[in-house]
Design a protein around this motif. Structure first.
Motif, PDB file in Angstrom:
ATOM      1  N   VAL A 232      61.108  51.252  -1.560  1.00  7.35           N
ATOM      2  CA  VAL A 232      60.077  52.062  -2.140  1.00  7.35           C
ATOM      3  C   VAL A 232      60.524  53.450  -2.931  1.00  7.35           C
ATOM      4  O   VAL A 232      59.836  53.819  -3.835  1.00  7.35           O
ATOM      5  N   LYS A 235      59.906  53.049  -6.873  1.00  9.41           N
ATOM      6  CA  LYS A 235      58.862  53.891  -7.569  1.00  9.41           C
ATOM      7  C   LYS A 235      58.699  55.211  -7.168  1.00  9.41           C
ATOM      8  O   LYS A 235      58.238  55.915  -8.190  1.00  9.41           O
TER       9      LYS A 235
ATOM     10  N   GLN B 161      49.217  48.274 -10.177  1.00  8.58           N
ATOM     11  CA  GLN B 161      49.843  48.367  -8.938  1.00  8.58           C
ATOM     12  C   GLN B 161      49.743  50.281  -8.650  1.00  8.58           C
ATOM     13  O   GLN B 161      49.701  50.734  -9.490  1.00  8.58           O
ATOM     14  N   ASP B 163      51.508  52.695  -8.949  1.00  5.77           N
ATOM     15  CA  ASP B 163      52.606  53.411  -9.237  1.00  5.77           C
ATOM     16  C   ASP B 163      52.465  54.129 -10.584  1.00  5.77           C
ATOM     17  O   ASP B 163      51.317  53.978 -11.442  1.00  5.77           O
ATOM     18  N   ARG B 197      49.093  44.190  -5.309  1.00  7.73           N
ATOM     19  CA  ARG B 197      50.351  44.150  -4.531  1.00  7.73           C
ATOM     20  C   ARG B 197      50.599  45.364  -3.816  1.00  7.73           C
ATOM     21  O   ARG B 197      51.541  46.204  -3.779  1.00  7.73           O
ATOM     22  N   ASN B 199      50.868  48.298  -0.897  1.00 11.65           N
ATOM     23  CA  ASN B 199      51.736  48.628  -0.092  1.00 11.65           C
ATOM     24  C   ASN B 199      51.248  49.642   1.062  1.00 11.65           C
ATOM     25  O   ASN B 199      51.573  50.582   0.568  1.00 11.65           O
ATOM     26  N   SER B 202      53.191  52.923   2.275  1.00 15.19           N
ATOM     27  CA  SER B 202      54.082  53.954   1.185  1.00 15.19           C
ATOM     28  C   SER B 202      53.096  55.224   0.964  1.00 15.19           C
ATOM     29  O   SER B 202      51.884  54.882   0.629  1.00 15.19           O
ATOM     30  N   LEU B 204      53.762  57.140  -1.720  1.00 18.07           N
ATOM     31  CA  LEU B 204      53.283  56.986  -2.622  1.00 18.07           C
ATOM     32  C   LEU B 204      52.268  56.200  -3.285  1.00 18.07           C
ATOM     33  O   LEU B 204      51.453  56.670  -4.054  1.00 18.07           O
ATOM     34  N   LEU B 208      49.321  57.682  -5.387  1.00 15.75           N
ATOM     35  CA  LEU B 208      48.919  57.259  -6.598  1.00 15.75           C
ATOM     36  C   LEU B 208      47.364  56.389  -6.627  1.00 15.75           C
ATOM     37  O   LEU B 208      47.063  56.494  -7.882  1.00 15.75           O
TER      38      LEU B 208
END
Ligand SMILES: Nc1ncnc2c1ncn2[C@@H]1O[C@H](COP(=O)(O)OP(=O)(O)OP(=O)(O)O)[C@@H](O)[C@H]1O
Ligand SMILES: Nc1ncnc2c1ncn2[C@@H]1O[C@H](COP(=O)(O)OP(=O)(O)OP(=O)(O)O)[C@@H](O)[C@H]1O
Ligand SMILES: [Mg+2]
Ligand SMILES: [Mg+2]
Lengths: 271, 271
Positions: A232, A235, B161, B163, B197, B199, B202, B204, B208
């Motif tokens: 992680v 990113k 994604q 990010d 994708r 997650n 996380s 982040l 995001l």
């Protein structure tokens, strides 16, 4: 005399930008003088290196508006940035980059004259004594921007995830590399395939890694010994615009990228 | 009259091909007549649908060598393929696709005449009564192939994604969409952003996702309620050239993609 390394594949999202950034940061930490070149209109590397500049960059260099030396932007050293470790990142030397801008996406249509493949090679020529390594990030395509990056390079590193689409991307790039070595850059070396975003627990990853190793042999090249694991922090570092080693030096991908840089350097001595 | 949906973003590896394939398979399972169109020279969707054909495909259609109807390839039904579940996938209806080939990468340089943006739109016009949905996969770029796909489409779905680089890609595509609605396709609708994708653990990703939701509001669009979770079955299905629902219908990404298709259909009724 610097070594110019291009990171390329048409397959999107395989870690070209992450690899170019991590390699540049690793070599800078080892004391080498490094210049980054962002040839991707997405300008992701430019963003992470805080070097956005809409008037001095690869577009102006390729279209002959300014010499490469005038387009070099010095990204801020990463010292003192919030990072995940207690370890003080210390004063990072400034990292230099020729940034990308959105204007670059028009280059395909503008670079039409004879010799269009050689623009970057010619522009970087005068800089070669100022740096030990010049590292070029490319877009996910095999168009004129990537051709320029391959023509300018001494070596090309292919990034791939261990999956079927990445494997196809390797073969597609290989035929472009063959055309480049035949017509514009006979000295270009395919300097290995790096497996990225690796999930060691998956059976498919293991099968595909085997297939990619076979492919590398057929292309008279190799796969780097240590795949880059998924983590992680990659990113997170990109979003907070820091290089991976300043942000989380003990993280798995950071260790893997340092091992990649070490292997690249070892193989260079062996040449 | 069919609904033409383009899946696009310049950012590589965000799941454009996976989403196009899964949406096509989901709509086919629900009984709709679906045509896939592969506008990416990588030809990943063509590979997964076992429809490789170097002489009948999107390249020939765009360059006017043959009408679209002659380029339609019927991919084999996925019945009886080895799959991860005991549940018999049952006889899948044949899925139709206009395949991509490597010749497509030359289209950028060949399509120069006036009206070059309208080639795909004009070619698909005669087919609109034969299908309920036409789904177009695009390359990771904003060049002439993606412009053709946006000009031909009623709606565009952006994959991302959670990010920083994907977020930038959304803004870059948005300015292209604005240019397309202004000059070549005033009726084009931005039909949402799909997070892929994903997650969920996380921090982040959560941050995001929030930023992407804000961005969607600024663009007067929305984010699909259910992000697509990361799952190994996606790569496995692609490598074994099966659609996700034939390969592993109870797997997390398969369930998420079915929810995405349901939401897309619901929103269509609401129009
Ligand atoms: N080892 C890793 N662990 C976790 N995430 C990673 C890793 N490597 C790359 N990523 C993430 O995957 C995404 C794709 O990586 P990156 O943008 O570097 O690929 P790329 O090949 O440069 O993409 P493009 O084709 O769009 O240029 C990014 O969001 C990046 O943060
Ligand atoms: N939900 C998911 N879970 C696991 N893997 C996924 C998922 N979605 C996509 N992938 C994998 O990520 C990679 C990138 O996906 P895909 O090829 O669909 O992206 P793309 O946007 O079409 O890429 P390109 O920009 O090259 O066209 C593929 O290897 C795919 O198998
Ligand atoms: Mg990149
Ligand atoms: Mg794709």
């Amino acid at each position: 005399m610097s070594d110019i390394i291009t990171i390329a594949t048409q397959k999107g999202g395989t870690g070209k930008t992450t690899t170019a950034g991590a390699l540049g940061a690793a070599l800078t930490r080892k004391g080498w003088r490094v210049l980054m070149v962002d040839m991707d209109p997405q300008a992701n590397l430019t963003f992470t290196m805080r070097a956005q500049d809409q008037t001095h960059g690869t577009y102006e260099v390729l279209t002959g508006k300014m010499p490469a030396a005038d387009a070099i932007c010095t990204g801020p050293g990463q010292a003192g940035k919030p990072s995940r470790t207690k370890e003080k990142p210390g004063d990072m030397p400034d990292r230099k980059i020729i940034p990308a801008s959105t204007a670059l996406s028009g280059a395909d249509l503008e670079l039409t004259a004879i010799g269009k493949e050689f623009r970057l090679q010619e522009a970087l020529q005068p800089l070669r004594d100022d740096f030990d390594y010049i590292i070029i990030d490319t877009p996910p395509s095999l168009g004129i921007l990537t051709i320029n990056a391959l023509t300018a390079a001494d070596e090309v590193v292919i990034t791939a995830q261990a999956d079927a689409y990445s494997l196809q991307g390797i073969w597609q790039l290989h035929s472009t590399i063959q055309a480049v070595t035949r017509y514009t850059n006979p000295g270009l070396l395919l300097k290995g395939i790096l497996i990225t975003r690796h999930n060691p627990r998956s059976v498919l990853s293991r099968d595909l890694t085997g297939l990619i190793e076979e492919t590398a042999q057929q292309m008279q090249t190799f796969v780097y010994q240590r795949p880059i694991r998924e983590g992680v922090a990659v990113k997170e570092a990109q979003a907070s615009r820091q290089d991976l080693f300043s942000y989380a030096p003990r993280n798995k991908p950071a260790q893997d990228y340092m091992a990649f840089a070490d292997e690249l350097l070892e193989r260079r001595q062996g040449d």
